[in-house]
Scaffold this active site. Structure first.
Site: not given
Ligand code: NI
Length: 168
Positions: A46, A51, A92-93, A134-135, A138
């Site tokens: 995701g 981000q 997480c990226l 999670h997304e 963000h």
């Molecule tokens: Ni993330």
């Protein structure tokens, strides 16, 4: 298409609260395509617009094995969450190399538009439910490490800042 630069924790811009998308045009669809490409390239499940330093309520995800079923959620709102919760390992990226346990609802329903402005409701459980929660965090400026203890969070901050200094 283009690969986008992903912000790395503890970048303060990750704590920006995103605003609703109001225009569904070709520019938005180009951004969605770039985000999907960036997510696949980074091997993430995701990616939230936050981000990539775009503060609009937009996320892309793909939890399929084949990595060929992208989901686009624009102006997403969770309409239902199961009472049942489970703790699972998350990454997480924006927090490279860090994985830790976070408790989430087992299943959720989310109402969101696609890149053409078509609103639909999606029900997810398991990995998809975790990914949605999670997304959406963000978009509210929240990174998963904020669910961890201050001690753990500080250790992660120190480790990532050191890695970023070494990269620079
Ligand atoms: Ni993330």
């Amino acid at each position: 298409m283009a690969l986008l630069n992903i912000l790395c924790y503890p970048d303060p811009r990750l704590h920006t609260v995103a605003k609703p998308v109001t225009v569904f045009d070709d520019k938005l669809r180009a951004l969605v395509a770039d985000m999907i490409e960036t997510m696949y390239e980074a091997q993430g499940v995701g990616l939230a617009a936050t981000q990539i330093n775009v503060h609009q309520r937009l996320v892309v995800m793909d939890t399929s094995e084949e990595r060929d079923q992208p989901i686009v959620l624009i102006n997403p709102e969770i309409t239902w969450a199961s009472e049942a919760r489970v703790k699972g390992e998350e990454g997480c990226l924006s927090v490279p190399g860090i994985y830790d346990g976070v408790e989430r609802a087992v299943a959720v329903k989310v109402k969101a538009a696609d890149e053409h402005g078509q609103v639909r409701e999606i029900e997810g459980e398991g990995l998809l439910a975790v990914c949605i929660q999670h997304e959406l965090d963000h978009l509210m400026g929240k990174v998963f490490v904020e669910y961890l203890s201050p001690l753990k969070r500080n250790r992660i901050k120190t480790k990532l800042l050191k890695a970023q200094r070494e990269d620079a």
